[in-house]
Design a protein around this motif. Structure first.
Motif, short mmCIF file in Angstrom:
data_model
loop_
_atom_site.label_atom_id
_atom_site.label_comp_id
_atom_site.label_asym_id
_atom_site.label_seq_id
_atom_site.Cartn_x
_atom_site.Cartn_y
_atom_site.Cartn_z
N LYS A 1 -0.38 -17.30 -4.86
CA LYS A 1 0.74 -17.01 -5.75
C LYS A 1 0.26 -16.29 -7.01
N GLU A 2 -0.85 -16.78 -7.57
CA GLU A 2 -1.40 -16.16 -8.78
C GLU A 2 -1.83 -14.72 -8.50
N GLU A 3 -2.52 -14.53 -7.35
CA GLU A 3 -2.98 -13.18 -7.00
C GLU A 3 -1.80 -12.23 -6.79
N GLU B 1 -0.86 -8.88 -8.90
CA GLU B 1 -0.66 -7.59 -8.25
C GLU B 1 0.72 -7.04 -8.57
N ASN B 2 1.73 -7.91 -8.53
CA ASN B 2 3.10 -7.50 -8.81
C ASN B 2 3.24 -6.98 -10.24
N ASP B 3 2.66 -7.72 -11.19
CA ASP B 3 2.72 -7.30 -12.59
C ASP B 3 2.02 -5.96 -12.80
N PHE B 4 0.86 -5.81 -12.16
CA PHE B 4 0.10 -4.57 -12.28
C PHE B 4 0.88 -3.38 -11.73
N LEU B 5 1.48 -3.59 -10.53
CA LEU B 5 2.25 -2.52 -9.92
C LEU B 5 3.47 -2.15 -10.76
N THR C 1 2.21 -0.18 -13.76
CA THR C 1 1.79 1.15 -13.33
C THR C 1 2.99 2.06 -13.03
N LEU C 2 3.96 1.50 -12.31
CA LEU C 2 5.14 2.27 -11.95
C LEU C 2 5.92 2.72 -13.18
N GLU C 3 6.03 1.84 -14.14
CA GLU C 3 6.75 2.20 -15.37
C GLU C 3 6.03 3.33 -16.12
N LYS C 4 4.69 3.23 -16.15
CA LYS C 4 3.92 4.28 -16.82
C LYS C 4 4.07 5.62 -16.11
N VAL C 5 4.02 5.56 -14.77
CA VAL C 5 4.17 6.78 -13.99
C VAL C 5 5.54 7.40 -14.22
N LYS C 6 6.57 6.54 -14.21
CA LYS C 6 7.93 7.04 -14.44
C LYS C 6 8.07 7.70 -15.81
N GLU C 7 7.53 7.04 -16.83
CA GLU C 7 7.62 7.57 -18.19
C GLU C 7 6.89 8.91 -18.31
N PHE C 8 5.71 8.96 -17.66
CA PHE C 8 4.90 10.17 -17.73
C PHE C 8 5.62 11.35 -17.06
#
Length: 394
Positions: free
Chosen positions: A304-306, A310-314, A317-324
């Motif tokens: 669950k922790e892993e 992973e979910n938080d990281f993704l 990352t997705l938000e940064k990609v979208k903003e960029f």
């Protein structure tokens, strides 16, 4: 009915030496009381005539076959190990040649499924209560990557492994039920031991029932027997010949029955010992199940922790990609839709609306349109080729 059991466990670099020590019995085990050191010489390896150094062999395979550009991560999975077994009743029905053939066929199945070059050893342990085989695999892909996820990343793989393994051993003449799959770590060994304990308890209970039945029959007979002091005894002989005693036939049968009763006291004592041993086995089984539940709970928490990490990281990352790309490429959603459609098409999945955001549908439509044009072009080229071929035949 016995089950065809196969399980897989992943090991990182620090764990590899421990597996070598366990498989080759390099040290006396303090955690596995089932090992009978007097039988350890019966263990053997189907792939290697002598012992190998696990770490050294794995590194040698990586040096020779790894083609990745990146340095291998310290926490990478270096060894995947399968355990193949069934229950004691199954192996009791096999002679030594049949038992060896069962393990040989199981090893052949794994080499065929995961690549002969990836299978490092097939060590059979006969010094525990139930024979079993440890099969070591280094997860190198056909394109030279060290990637256990490529082999076992899909949750369906372990289920398919159980299905195909069961089909294989059945085809080879071994009558077994399909085993139950589990992709949890550190669980199966304890579960197998718990099953072994339960089997022993069942046999002890059967033996106790037989002894109790004999004791009950004898007690019913003893209730009808005179006491020893009440039996009339007549002396015969003396002087010129040895003294003998004479008792009535009925009294003689009673004496014989009393003699049998004294013998059965030993059986009753044995029965009590069995009861005591059963209680101890019950206690061990409960302890194993408790440890099993603790292990499952611990693994679930880790998973669950892993997954959360992973979910938080993704998400980040997705938000940064979208903003960029929001500033760089206004048509980012269309591009994303096109790429999604391409991936789904390669995976031979239908392009359903549920896979796309509202803004991504246009990109998916562009992909479909391009693919249709490509197909029409290829169709036209084939027709032109056939026309040329007919012309040449004439």
């Amino acid at each position: 009915m016995s089950f065809a059991i196969i399980r897989m466990q992943k090991f990182k670099a620090p764990d590899v030496k421990g597996m070598q020590i366990h498989n080759y019995r390099e040290k006396e085990s303090r955690t596995n009381p089932d090992i009978d050191e007097g039988r350890t010489q019966l263990n053997y390896d189907l792939l290697n005539d002598s012992r190998i150094d696990f770490k050294q062999v794995i590194q040698s395979e990586i040096d020779e076959r790894y083609t990745g550009n990146k340095v291998i991560r310290k926490d990478a999975v270096m060894l995947c190990e399968f355990v193949v077994t069934s229950d004691k009743d199954f192996f009791d029905r096999l002679d030594p040649d049949q038992e060896k053939r069962f393990f040989e066929e199981s090893l052949s199945f794994l080499r065929e499924r995961y690549g002969k070059e990836n299978i490092l050893y097939g060590i059979i342990h006969k010094d525990e209560k139930t024979p079993h085989m440890h099969v070591g695999m280094i997860p190198i892909t056909t394109d030279g990557r060290l990637a256990a996820k490529q082999f076992f990343g899909k949750r369906t793989e372990l289920q398919q492994l159980q299905d195909k393994f069961h089909e294989h051993v059945m085809e080879k003449g071994f009558s077994l039920e399909r085993g139950v799959s589990s992709d949890r770590k550190h669980i199966t060994t304890q579960r197998l031991k718990a099953m072994t304990v339960k089997e022993e308890i069942k046999k002890l209970e059967q033996e106790k029932t037989e002894i109790d039945s004999r004791l009950n029959d004898l007690k019913e007979s003893l209730d009808k027997v005179k006491s020893v002091d009440g039996i009339e005894v007549k002396e015969r002989g003396g002087l010129m010949r040895p003294k003998t005693v004479e008792v009535g036939l009925e009294d003689f049968e009673d004496i014989r029955l009393l003699a049998r009763a004294s013998e059965t006291l030993r059986d009753e004592n044995k029965s009590l010992k069995i009861k005591n041993e059963k209680l101890q086995r019950d206690k061990d089984a409960v302890s194993l199940e408790r440890e099993l539940l603790k292990s499952e709970n611990s693994d679930l928490k880790k998973d669950k922790e892993e997954l959360q990490k992973e979910n938080d990281f993704l998400k980040r990352t997705l938000e940064k990609v979208k903003e960029f790309y929001k500033e760089k490429i206004p048509e980012f959603a269309i591009v994303a839709g096109y790429i999604k459609a391409s991936i789904l098409d390669k995976a031979k999945e239908k392009l359903l609306k549920k896979y796309f955001d509202k803004d991504e549908i246009e990109g998916a439509q562009k992909f479909v349109a391009k693919k249709q044009k490509q197909m029409e072009k290829e169709k036209l080229e084939k027709q032109q080729t056939r026309s040329r071929d007919r012309g040449m035949e004439r």
